[in-house]
Scaffold this motif. Structure first.
Motif, PDB file in Angstrom:
ATOM      1  N   GLY A 297       0.983  -1.274   0.006  1.00 56.32           N
ATOM      2  CA  GLY A 297       0.000   0.063  -0.214  1.00 56.32           C
ATOM      3  C   GLY A 297       0.753   1.321   0.067  1.00 56.32           C
ATOM      4  N   LEU A 298       1.959   1.219   0.808  1.00 59.09           N
ATOM      5  CA  LEU A 298       2.729   2.305   0.813  1.00 59.09           C
ATOM      6  C   LEU A 298       3.620   2.391  -0.534  1.00 59.09           C
ATOM      7  N   ALA A 299       3.870   1.662  -1.009  1.00 61.87           N
ATOM      8  CA  ALA A 299       4.650   1.646  -2.362  1.00 61.87           C
ATOM      9  C   ALA A 299       3.784   2.262  -3.353  1.00 61.87           C
ATOM     10  N   VAL A 300       2.521   1.692  -3.267  1.00 58.98           N
ATOM     11  CA  VAL A 300       1.600   2.101  -4.427  1.00 58.98           C
ATOM     12  C   VAL A 300       1.353   3.879  -4.351  1.00 58.98           C
ATOM     13  N   LEU A 301       1.405   4.173  -3.066  1.00 54.52           N
ATOM     14  CA  LEU A 301       1.054   5.554  -2.657  1.00 54.52           C
ATOM     15  C   LEU A 301       2.334   6.479  -3.209  1.00 54.52           C
ATOM     16  N   ILE A 302       3.237   5.948  -2.858  1.00 53.72           N
ATOM     17  CA  ILE A 302       4.684   6.409  -3.189  1.00 53.72           C
ATOM     18  C   ILE A 302       4.742   6.814  -4.661  1.00 53.72           C
ATOM     19  N   LEU A 303       4.318   5.710  -5.592  1.00 55.35           N
ATOM     20  CA  LEU A 303       4.398   5.858  -7.105  1.00 55.35           C
ATOM     21  C   LEU A 303       3.234   6.723  -7.556  1.00 55.35           C
ATOM     22  N   ILE A 304       2.155   6.777  -6.777  1.00 51.99           N
ATOM     23  CA  ILE A 304       1.242   7.768  -7.307  1.00 51.99           C
ATOM     24  C   ILE A 304       1.443   9.179  -6.992  1.00 51.99           C
ATOM     25  N   LEU A 305       2.447   9.364  -5.829  1.00 50.53           N
ATOM     26  CA  LEU A 305       3.012  10.694  -5.612  1.00 50.53           C
ATOM     27  C   LEU A 305       3.663  10.854  -6.618  1.00 50.53           C
ATOM     28  N   SER A 306       4.789   9.858  -7.058  1.00 48.22           N
ATOM     29  CA  SER A 306       5.668  10.524  -8.048  1.00 48.22           C
ATOM     30  C   SER A 306       4.849  10.923  -9.323  1.00 48.22           C
ATOM     31  N   CYS A 307       3.839   9.902  -9.763  1.00 49.52           N
ATOM     32  CA  CYS A 307       3.112  10.190 -10.936  1.00 49.52           C
ATOM     33  C   CYS A 307       2.374  11.620 -10.971  1.00 49.52           C
ATOM     34  N   VAL A 308       1.996  11.922  -9.805  1.00 48.41           N
ATOM     35  CA  VAL A 308       1.488  13.309  -9.584  1.00 48.41           C
ATOM     36  C   VAL A 308       2.435  14.245  -9.756  1.00 48.41           C
TER      37      VAL A 308
END
Length: 805
Positions: A297-308
């Motif tokens: 879950g935290l990895a997905v959040l970080i990837l989303i943050l990077s894409c944002v």
């Protein structure tokens, strides 16, 4: 055309170094987190998948009303009864765990771990590949043994092991097979010897209350159902145990269940045991699904943050490329061509970030394995499908919107110079910036709460004093362990530095469960047994809350007197415990309570303290066979020399040939919350990463906006605007966005962290201050970033931007 696109892409990367660096950094970190999560998931999900019977083989577990969950052990008559009464059951397997044994080959002795006594059909349930011999006759008689390649290498080197003789505790065995066991399996022995089933059946074939071994059954394909489970319960514990016992006591079945509880059967398929077992997942243990979910879950959040971040910086940078798009459209370029060009640029950045992520994953993998106690390898060819999927998703998330946005520019508007005054895209950037603050606030607050819970566990009053206490474990083969313990007390009492010696079954951090039913009036509970020496509680500084301790000077203290803990009193509703009589399921023995022990932690904070009775070893004579932990209180100034002397005497006088196994009680107990310390570390590291990515994104975005408005800034300076006024102008909007996003985050984070804390029986109450701190700290960080970048811009001379006006 493609060549020109590539050339333009790299020129654009070089021209916008800050944006390119921030984008690549963010995407690399996001992909790295996802790759490590995939490796972890893949390793855990691989358990038992090699087994061709993974869908047919089920472990039989039981719900006996124990508060800690289902029991993974079974009774001996259960397997034969299931096979006899149910055509769906084609076979059954019993396994016992022996940890290790002293192996003699010729004149040499070696202590090796991983020995399994099992019924002779073990390899029909777990068909490991044999490199020597055959699984068909590997356990053909009671003198047979099958060993892993690991044991073979340790005992025979490169020599063929088939037909060789080894002695295990003075009993000779002939090696009938050598097998590979490096694949993940619920049962992963390094050696298997046949269980003497005839003797076991003779001794325990009618014992329906002794849960002692693991039981696996093999079902016909597709035969599992809830109706089958109900029939199994009726034909086993109901028919064989409850009905006869109820008749013997002259009570109804309902009264019997009310008094003793009902034993229910459950079946766990081999293919899902590792992660989704309700029991313990087999001897190989159960994977930690919670930490997998958290990490993923935290990895997905970080990837989303990077894409944002990528989307934000790319759309903000659109102003610089507006004329390029306008001219190309004027010269006849179609929108789809411009769209493909920008998607190509995004693909270049994402592929480069992926390569960097794989490089960093290879570098970090040894530390990652050490952290998780794993042996994961990065084999790119086995991850190609996952990597390609992640890459495509990242390219689509990061590239589609910016590409559509950039390709949508109107040539006339752009070339007339009106585009810079357009509000197009601003609300998207603001929304995405809010998402960044939202995610950052979650990590910030979550990290603090995880830290507070772990700190609470590390500093809470445990109810005992582990300082300078060492526990040494005896091997399981000692038949006269109590006599050995008496010898230890005599032999070691004069060793310099040893202040006290004792023994007991409930040593903090050592999860050894031995329980029996305890009755008081019309109430019953499953009470944990703690046989001990007289000074056990005193050595650990465990308080007697009421009454007295057991004493060697009172003869009845080794016959019928016991101590109980506070949890047992609550469970049975005893209000005046001293001299109260209770009856135990251990041979229906009656005990008298002479003291109440204050509750102390044994198994960590995510388990309720169990109702426990304390008695001397001589009170229940057969419990002496369970003596395995000897405690030494040692003077801290003589710790090193005392330990050396204990080891020397232990390996020469007490258990020659066996390994000397010891632990400090405080460190042993600390292992009960080690996994939560790891979760704390994960949150700490990822919080820093997330805030760094968000800060860089904010810095980059503000930099672009300031560059676009440098003429405005210059004019304002000429007209007398102070740096303070300019900082206020630029920061106001972003502070409002940050404040709104953080406030929206607070209830969601509160809910998620409350759910996480529910794993702990003993936990903190979530305080208000982490939420307030997150709000203030993130707003302050936002203001600092904007202020620094704005003040840097105000140092430029206005004439540089107004000389052509």
């Amino acid at each position: 055309m493609l060549y020109n696109w590539i050339k333009i892409a790299f020129r654009n990367f070089a021209k916008n170094k800050i944006a390119t660096t921030i984008n690549v950094f963010g995407l690399t970190i996001g992909m790295l987190a996802i790759i490590l999560s995939i490796l972890y998931w893949k390793d855990e999900l691989s358990y038992n998948q090699w087994n061709p019977y993974k869908n047919e083989v089920h472990q039989v577990i039981h719900d006996v009303g124990d508060k800690d969950g289902l029991w993974s052990t079974a009774v001996y008559p259960e397997g034969p009864t299931l096979k006899e009464r149910f055509p769906e059951v084609t076979d059954y397997l019993y396994i016992e765990w022996q940890e290790g044994a002293l192996i003699r080959k010729g004149n040499t002795s070696t202590y090796l771990y991983g020995l399994y006594p099992a019924t002779s059909n073990f390899f029909e349930f777990f068909p490991f590949e044999f490199t020597e011999g055959s699984p068909n006759n590997a356990l053909s008689d009671l003198q047979s043994i099958a060993i892993s390649e690991k044991w073979k290498a340790q005992l025979f080197g490169e020599k063929n092991a088939l037909g060789e003789t080894i002695a295990i505790e003075d009993k000779n065995y002939i090696v009938k097979g050598v097998y590979k066991n490096e694949m993940g399996s619920a049962e992963q022995p390094d050696a298997v010897i046949p269980l003497d089933w005839d003797k076991t059946w003779e001794d325990y074939g009618d014992h329906w209350g002794m849960f002692a071994s693991r039981l696996y059954i093999k079902l016909k394909p597709g035969s599992y159902s809830k109706e089958l489970l109900e029939r199994m319960e009726h034909e086993t514990f109901y028919t064989k145990q409850a009905v006869p016992e109820a008749k013997r006591e002259g009570i109804s079945i309902e009264e019997y269940y009310e008094k003793y509880g009902e034993t229910k059967i459950d079946l766990e398929p081999l293919h899902s045991m590792r992660l989704f077992s309700k029991g313990d997942g087999g001897n190989a243990g159960k994977g930690n699904l919670t930490i997998i979910y958290i990490q993923t879950g935290l990895a997905v959040l970080i990837l989303i943050l990077s894409c944002v971040n990528f989307i934000n910086l790319t759309t903000a940078n659109a102003m610089k490329r507006a004329k390029e798009v306008g001219i190309r459209k004027t010269l006849g370029a179609q929108r789809k061509n411009i769209l493909l060009q920008f998607m190509l640029e995004v693909t270049f950045l994402c592929v480069f970030a992926l390569i960097l992520a794989l490089v960093f994953a290879e570098i970090l993998l040894p530390y990652y394995n050490e952290y998780l106690n794993k042996a994961i390898k990065l084999e790119v060819y086995s991850l190609l499908g996952y990597i390609f999927l992640v890459l495509v998703i990242v390219i689509l998330i990061s590239g589609v919107f910016p590409s559509l946005y950039l390709s949508n520019f109107q040539p006339l508007k752009v070339l007339k110079g009106n585009f810079t005054r357009s509000k197009s895209g601003i609300w998207i950037r603001n929304t995405l910036m809010g998402v960044q603050f939202f995610i950052s606030a979650f990590f910030f607050i979550g990290g603090i709460i995880v830290y507070l819970q772990v700190h609470y566990m590390m500093h809470r009053d445990l109810g005992f004093n582990p300082d300078q206490t060492v526990v040494v474990y005896m091997n399981n083969y000692n038949e006269n362990r109590y006599n050995k313990y008496e010898l230890i007390k005599q032999s070691f009492q004069n060793v310099s530095g040893i202040e006290n010696i004792s023994s007991g079954m409930r040593v903090p951090g050592y999860r050894y469960n031995n329980s029996s039913q305890l009755y008081y009036l019309d109430r019953i509970t499953q009470a944990t047994n703690c046989a001990m020496d007289f000074n056990f509680l005193d050595l650990l500084d465990i308080n007697i809350q009421e009454g007295r301790a057991l004493s060697a000077e009172i003869s009845s203290d080794t016959i019928q007197n016991i101590l109980v803990n506070e949890s047992l009193l609550k469970e049975l509703g005893i209000t005046d415990p001293i001299n109260t009589e209770v009856e135990s399921g251990m041979n229906n023995q009656k005990f008298k309570i002479v003291g109440v022990v204050e509750d102390y932690f044994i198994e960590g904070f995510n388990n309720q303290i169990k109702p426990t009775i304390y008695f001397h070893w001589n009170t229940v004579d057969w419990q002496k066979n369970n003596l395995s932990a000897v405690l030494f209180k040692i003077n801290p100034e003589q710790m090193e020399t005392a330990l050396k002397e204990i080891e020397k005497r232990w390996t020469t006088e007490i258990e020659p040939g066996y390994p000397f196994k010891y632990a400090f009680v405080d460190k042993q107990f600390a292992k009960t919350y080690l996994i939560y310390e790891k979760q704390k570390d994960i949150f700490f590291i990822l919080t820093i990463v997330v805030i760094l990515i968000a800060s860089l994104g904010l810095f980059g975005l503000v930099s672009f906006i300031i560059e676009q408005r440098m003429k405005e800034i210059s004019i304002r300076k000429v007209l007398g605007a102070s740096p303070r006024d300019l900082v206020k102008m630029f920061s106001k909007n972003y502070l409002l966005i940050a404040a709104a996003a953080i406030l929206c985050n607070l209830p969601i984070t509160y809910y998620l962290m409350k759910r996480w804390l529910e794993d702990f029986v003993y936990r903190i109450d979530i305080p208000i201050w982490p939420f307030a701190l997150a709000f203030i700290a993130l707003l302050a960080l936002t203001f600092i970033i904007i202020a620094v970048r704005t003040l840097y811009a105000t140092n430029n001379k206005p004439t540089e931007y107004l000389k052509y006006e």
